[in-house]
Write a protein that holds these residues in place. Structure first.
Motif, PDB file in Angstrom:
ATOM      1  N   ALA A 126       3.650  -3.253   3.323  1.00  0.00           N
ATOM      2  CA  ALA A 126       4.483  -3.655   4.437  1.00  0.00           C
ATOM      3  C   ALA A 126       4.789  -5.131   4.244  1.00  0.00           C
ATOM      4  N   ARG A 142      -3.829  -6.742  11.377  1.00  0.00           N
ATOM      5  CA  ARG A 142      -3.552  -5.567  10.545  1.00  0.00           C
ATOM      6  C   ARG A 142      -4.555  -4.451  10.792  1.00  0.00           C
ATOM      7  N   TYR A 177       0.846  -1.202   0.000  1.00  0.00           N
ATOM      8  CA  TYR A 177       0.000   0.000   0.000  1.00  0.00           C
ATOM      9  C   TYR A 177       0.875   1.243   0.000  1.00  0.00           C
TER      10      TYR A 177
HETATM   11  N1  GLY Z   1      -2.204  -2.145   8.833  1.00  0.00           N
HETATM   12  C1  GLY Z   1      -1.341  -2.354   7.751  1.00  0.00           C
HETATM   13  C2  GLY Z   1      -0.392  -3.452   7.916  1.00  0.00           C
HETATM   14  O1  GLY Z   1      -0.598  -4.319   8.735  1.00  0.00           O
HETATM   15  O2  GLY Z   1       0.558  -3.492   7.206  1.00  0.00           O
END
Ligand code: GLY
Length: 362
Positions: free
Chosen positions: A252, A320, A235
């Motif tokens: 990530a 996440r 992202y």
């Molecule tokens: N919240 C984004 C991630 O876990 O990379």
């Protein structure tokens, strides 16, 4: 404070937002934190309120939608206590979808290349299909500042550098032991995320660390970015307002390497390269920061929310989506502590589920 009504272990966003919710309902709350408040996953996150990410397990949908709906009220509560405003950074996400997403949800509307070129100039759409999601993002560091200031404006007691453990005495009584005292709260709630204080029987789902490495770049003026770009792999999340305005966070990795937070340049280079393939204009952008965080992941991708024994509760494993899920988690946990019916069905999140309960894999 004599023994509090509720002792929360873990001063991340999940523990502190629960503390605020309980305090606003009149409870005396103490929070024990082994390190410093909000110093782990809560401030490593990118800050997407990704309630509609097709990669999320479907069981998360109603908790996610509730939490997203509660966010304005949550931020307003923080503002009233702290005087600090936290603004949404973006309000939409361009999500790349794969054939499996389209099969799973036949209602998804694919965007034409013409629409995509208007929504995000310079996006590389070759062999990619996108949908538009109404989802906000915020800067978790701004959120952490406001949350901490809000906590300090209340009578919630947060003890940093205070590791704790739970000691079951008899069939239903629980004590909380620190190096200097023993607390006898009415309830304890384990919000320690990947550090997990709760001993669950073998074969049960546990929160474990899942490392994410990330970087921030300075966006070149030639690459305007006012929405989140997300694929199933990476992202790009722009910061559009506040101290980090003009930057974008790229993430990530997802790694099962224990409590290791080492940043590896070759992993960062891979993230950069995947992001550049998506948005070629950032090829020469200056990297301003790299870091790693430890998400509390479970083997079925779902949090553990609920009661373990009479006095012992757990709220952990948000993987996440800890930033997104904090307001709704605080609400439903406060509801079950009060003996009320939770606002959403928590059946899929029961802490006593086994590894083989048949819940969908992430
Ligand atoms: N919240 C984004 C991630 O876990 O990379």
């Amino acid at each position: 404070m004599s023994s509090p009504d509720v002792c929360i272990a873990g001063a991340g966003i999940i523990g502190l937002s629960l503390a605020l919710e309980l305090q606003s309902r009149g409870a005396r709350v103490v929070v024990l934190e082994q390190g410093l408040p909000l110093a782990e996953a809560s401030t490593a996150a990118a800050g997407m309120l990704a309630a509609r990410d097709p990669e999320n397990p479907p069981e998360l949908q109603s908790l996610s939608e509730l939490s997203r709906a509660l966010y304005p009220r949550f931020l307003d509560h923080l503002f009233r206590l702290s005087g600090t405003t936290v603004s949404f950074q973006t309000s939409t996400t361009l999500q790349e979808v794969h054939a499996s997403h389209l099969e799973a949800d036949r209602g998804l509307t694919l965007l034409s290349n013409e629409t995509l070129s208007i929504l995000q100039p310079q996006l590389n759409t070759r062999d990619r299909r996108f949908i538009l999601l109404n989802e906000e993002s915020l800067d978790p560091r701004e959120l952490a500042q406001a949350l901490w200031a809000a906590i300090q404006a209340t009578e919630i007691e947060v003890r940093s550098h205070t590791p704790a453990h739970f000691v079951q005495t008899g069939s239903s009584k629980i004590e909380v032991h620190t190096t200097s005292e023993i607390l006898h709260p009415r309830y304890v709630v384990d919000c320690t995320g990947a550090w997990g204080l709760t001993q669950l029987p073998p074969g049960h789902v546990l929160p474990l660390p899942r490392k994410g490495q990330m970087l921030a770049i300075q966006l070149p003026p030639s690459v305007p970015l006012h929405l989140v770009l997300r694929t199933p792999d990476i992202y790009i999340v722009p910061r559009t307002t506040g101290p980090a305005a003009g930057r974008a966070v790229i993430g990530a990795t997802v790694e099962d390497v224990g409590f290791d937070k080492t940043v590896h340049p070759e992993d960062i280079a891979r993230l950069r390269s995947a992001a550049t393939e998506l948005l070629p204009g950032i090829a020469d952008a200056v990297a301003v920061e790299t870091w790693a965080g430890l998400r509390p992941g479970t083997s079925d991708g779902l949090p553990l929310l609920g009661q373990v024994t009479e006095q012992h509760f757990i709220s952990a494993g948000h993987y996440r989506n800890g930033i997104l899920l904090a307001p709704a988690t605080a609400l439903v946990m406060a509801q079950i502590l009060a003996g009320e019916r939770p606002a959403v069905d928590l059946g899929a999140f029961t802490p006593l589920r086994s590894l083989h309960s048949g819940i969908a894999q992430p």
